[in-house]
Design a protein around this motif. Structure first.
Motif, short mmCIF file in Angstrom:
data_model
loop_
_atom_site.label_atom_id
_atom_site.label_comp_id
_atom_site.label_asym_id
_atom_site.label_seq_id
_atom_site.Cartn_x
_atom_site.Cartn_y
_atom_site.Cartn_z
N VAL A 150 -4.65 8.34 15.22
CA VAL A 150 -4.06 9.62 14.82
C VAL A 150 -4.05 9.69 13.29
CG1 VAL A 150 -2.66 10.03 16.89
CG2 VAL A 150 -1.74 8.62 15.04
N PRO A 151 -4.02 10.90 12.73
CA PRO A 151 -4.18 11.02 11.27
C PRO A 151 -3.00 10.50 10.45
CG PRO A 151 -3.78 13.17 12.27
CD PRO A 151 -4.02 12.22 13.40
N HIS A 152 -1.81 10.47 11.04
CA HIS A 152 -0.65 10.03 10.25
C HIS A 152 0.51 9.67 11.18
CE1 HIS A 152 0.85 14.09 11.05
NE2 HIS A 152 -0.30 14.56 10.55
N PHE A 153 1.55 9.10 10.58
CA PHE A 153 2.71 8.64 11.34
C PHE A 153 3.46 9.77 12.03
CE2 PHE A 153 2.07 5.13 8.34
CZ PHE A 153 2.15 4.05 9.19
N GLY A 154 3.49 10.95 11.39
CA GLY A 154 4.18 12.08 11.99
C GLY A 154 3.61 12.45 13.34
N ARG A 155 2.28 12.44 13.46
CA ARG A 155 1.62 12.75 14.73
C ARG A 155 1.97 11.70 15.78
NH1 ARG A 155 0.24 17.03 16.88
NH2 ARG A 155 1.49 16.12 18.54
N THR A 173 0.76 14.92 0.76
CA THR A 173 -0.34 15.33 1.63
C THR A 173 -0.23 14.50 2.91
OG1 THR A 173 -1.87 13.66 0.75
CG2 THR A 173 -1.84 15.81 -0.32
N THR A 174 -0.58 15.10 4.05
CA THR A 174 -0.56 14.34 5.29
C THR A 174 -1.67 13.30 5.32
OG1 THR A 174 -1.88 16.06 6.36
CG2 THR A 174 0.52 16.18 6.63
N ASP A 175 -2.76 13.59 4.60
CA ASP A 175 -3.88 12.65 4.49
C ASP A 175 -3.62 11.74 3.30
OD1 ASP A 175 -6.24 11.29 4.23
OD2 ASP A 175 -7.52 13.05 4.12
N ILE A 176 -3.51 10.44 3.54
CA ILE A 176 -3.19 9.53 2.44
C ILE A 176 -4.25 9.57 1.35
CG2 ILE A 176 -1.70 7.91 3.66
CD1 ILE A 176 -4.14 6.16 4.17
N ARG A 207 1.78 -4.57 34.28
CA ARG A 207 0.35 -4.84 34.41
C ARG A 207 -0.51 -3.63 34.14
NH1 ARG A 207 -0.48 -9.78 33.12
NH2 ARG A 207 1.06 -11.14 34.09
N GLY A 208 0.12 -2.45 34.02
CA GLY A 208 -0.66 -1.26 33.70
C GLY A 208 -1.08 -1.29 32.23
N GLU A 209 -2.04 -0.45 31.90
CA GLU A 209 -2.52 -0.39 30.53
C GLU A 209 -1.45 0.18 29.61
OE1 GLU A 209 -6.75 0.90 29.20
OE2 GLU A 209 -5.49 2.70 29.11
N LEU A 210 -1.22 -0.50 28.50
CA LEU A 210 -0.25 -0.05 27.51
C LEU A 210 -0.96 0.92 26.56
CD1 LEU A 210 2.71 -0.51 26.73
CD2 LEU A 210 1.96 -2.35 25.24
N ARG A 211 -0.46 2.15 26.47
CA ARG A 211 -1.12 3.19 25.68
C ARG A 211 -0.52 3.25 24.28
NH1 ARG A 211 0.55 8.11 28.96
NH2 ARG A 211 2.45 6.86 28.88
N PHE A 212 -1.33 2.89 23.29
CA PHE A 212 -0.88 2.86 21.91
C PHE A 212 -1.54 3.94 21.07
CE2 PHE A 212 0.06 -1.86 22.35
CZ PHE A 212 1.41 -1.75 22.08
N LEU A 213 -0.83 4.35 20.02
CA LEU A 213 -1.39 5.12 18.93
C LEU A 213 -1.36 4.25 17.68
CD1 LEU A 213 0.42 8.58 19.31
CD2 LEU A 213 -1.85 7.96 20.13
N MET A 214 -2.33 4.48 16.80
CA MET A 214 -2.25 3.85 15.48
C MET A 214 -2.69 4.88 14.45
SD MET A 214 -5.47 1.16 15.31
CE MET A 214 -7.16 1.76 15.02
N PRO A 215 -1.99 4.93 13.31
CA PRO A 215 -2.34 5.90 12.28
C PRO A 215 -3.55 5.45 11.48
CG PRO A 215 -0.50 4.57 11.55
CD PRO A 215 -0.79 4.16 12.96
N ASP A 216 -4.21 6.41 10.86
CA ASP A 216 -5.30 6.12 9.93
C ASP A 216 -4.67 5.59 8.65
OD1 ASP A 216 -7.69 6.04 8.58
OD2 ASP A 216 -7.75 8.19 8.18
#
Length: 222
Positions: free
Chosen positions: A48-53, A137-140, A3-12
């Motif tokens: 986040v800027p990319h999948f690696g992060r 490049t890390t930036d697509i 029931r706690g908040e699920l903390r997600f990341l998503m890449p740009d």
């Protein structure tokens, strides 16, 4: 069910996951939001800027998961891959003026200088398949410059993503060739630490994904 908040990341990674004026957007984000609503589970998302992060933060236990992503052994070592939310098409992109280039031809792998987003699965795949890989490049968005200034012969990126970036940058897609290389599941990774604390969550998540897919199929059929 947790029931706690699920903390997600998503890449740009437009048009799948990105932000516009500080708001989370994208077909991938909307799909995950619908799945979380089905589960009645609150969640937060940080771009986040990319999948690696995303992978680094996941490994350090800063988040409970990230989306959407393709599967890899490295990611599987620290998280569990869900059922596919979407399918994604890795596609070769190269200038039409380069009529000598033919992805899939015998000589292409050994002669063409190619690249992809650094630290992405596509970049690692190119190396594993023994292509002649040039630093990406890390930036697509920077990948298009590699093509434009002829630092590489071709790049590998999802077709929807590269065409979205071309539109954003005012680049004429008619000047480029596109050839699909592989079709892959695009899904949610959940941290194994989270799953240990919340047994049974992955089964519930996958069931919600199946329900989401069924709704999408029904709408498309209609």
């Amino acid at each position: 069910m947790a029931r706690g908040e699920l903390r997600f990341l998503m890449p740009d990674y437009p048009p799948y996951t990105y932000q516009e004026q500080g708001q989370n957007k994208g077909i991938g984000y909307e799909a995950v939001a619908a799945i979380m609503a089905d589960l009645q589970l609150p969640f937060s998302v940080r771009l986040v800027p990319h999948f690696g992060r995303a992978a680094v933060d996941l490994q350090q236990g800063k988040v409970d998961g990230f989306f959407l992503a393709t599967e890899s052994a490295e990611r599987n070592s620290m998280a569990e891959f869900s059922q596919p939310v979407l399918m994604i098409q890795w596609t070769w992109v190269w200038l039409k003026q380069r009529s000598d280039l033919k992805p899939g031809a015998a000589g292409f792998k050994h002669q063409a200088q190619v690249s992809a987003q650094t630290n992405s699965n596509a970049f690692h795949w190119l190396k594993e398949q023994h292509y002649q890989v040039t630093a990406g490049t890390t930036d697509i968005r920077g990948l298009l410059n590699l093509l434009k200034f002829k630092r590489v012969d071709a790049i590998l990126l999802p077709e929807l993503t590269i065409k979205t970036l071309m539109k954003q940058q005012g680049i004429d897609s008619e000047l480029y060739n596109f050839q699909q290389e592989v079709n892959l599941p695009f899904a949610i990774y959940i941290n194994k630490t989270y799953l240990k604390k919340n047994p049974g969550f992955m089964q519930k998540l996958n069931a919600a994904i199946h329900r989401y897919q069924a709704k999408v199929s029904a709408v498309e059929a209609f």
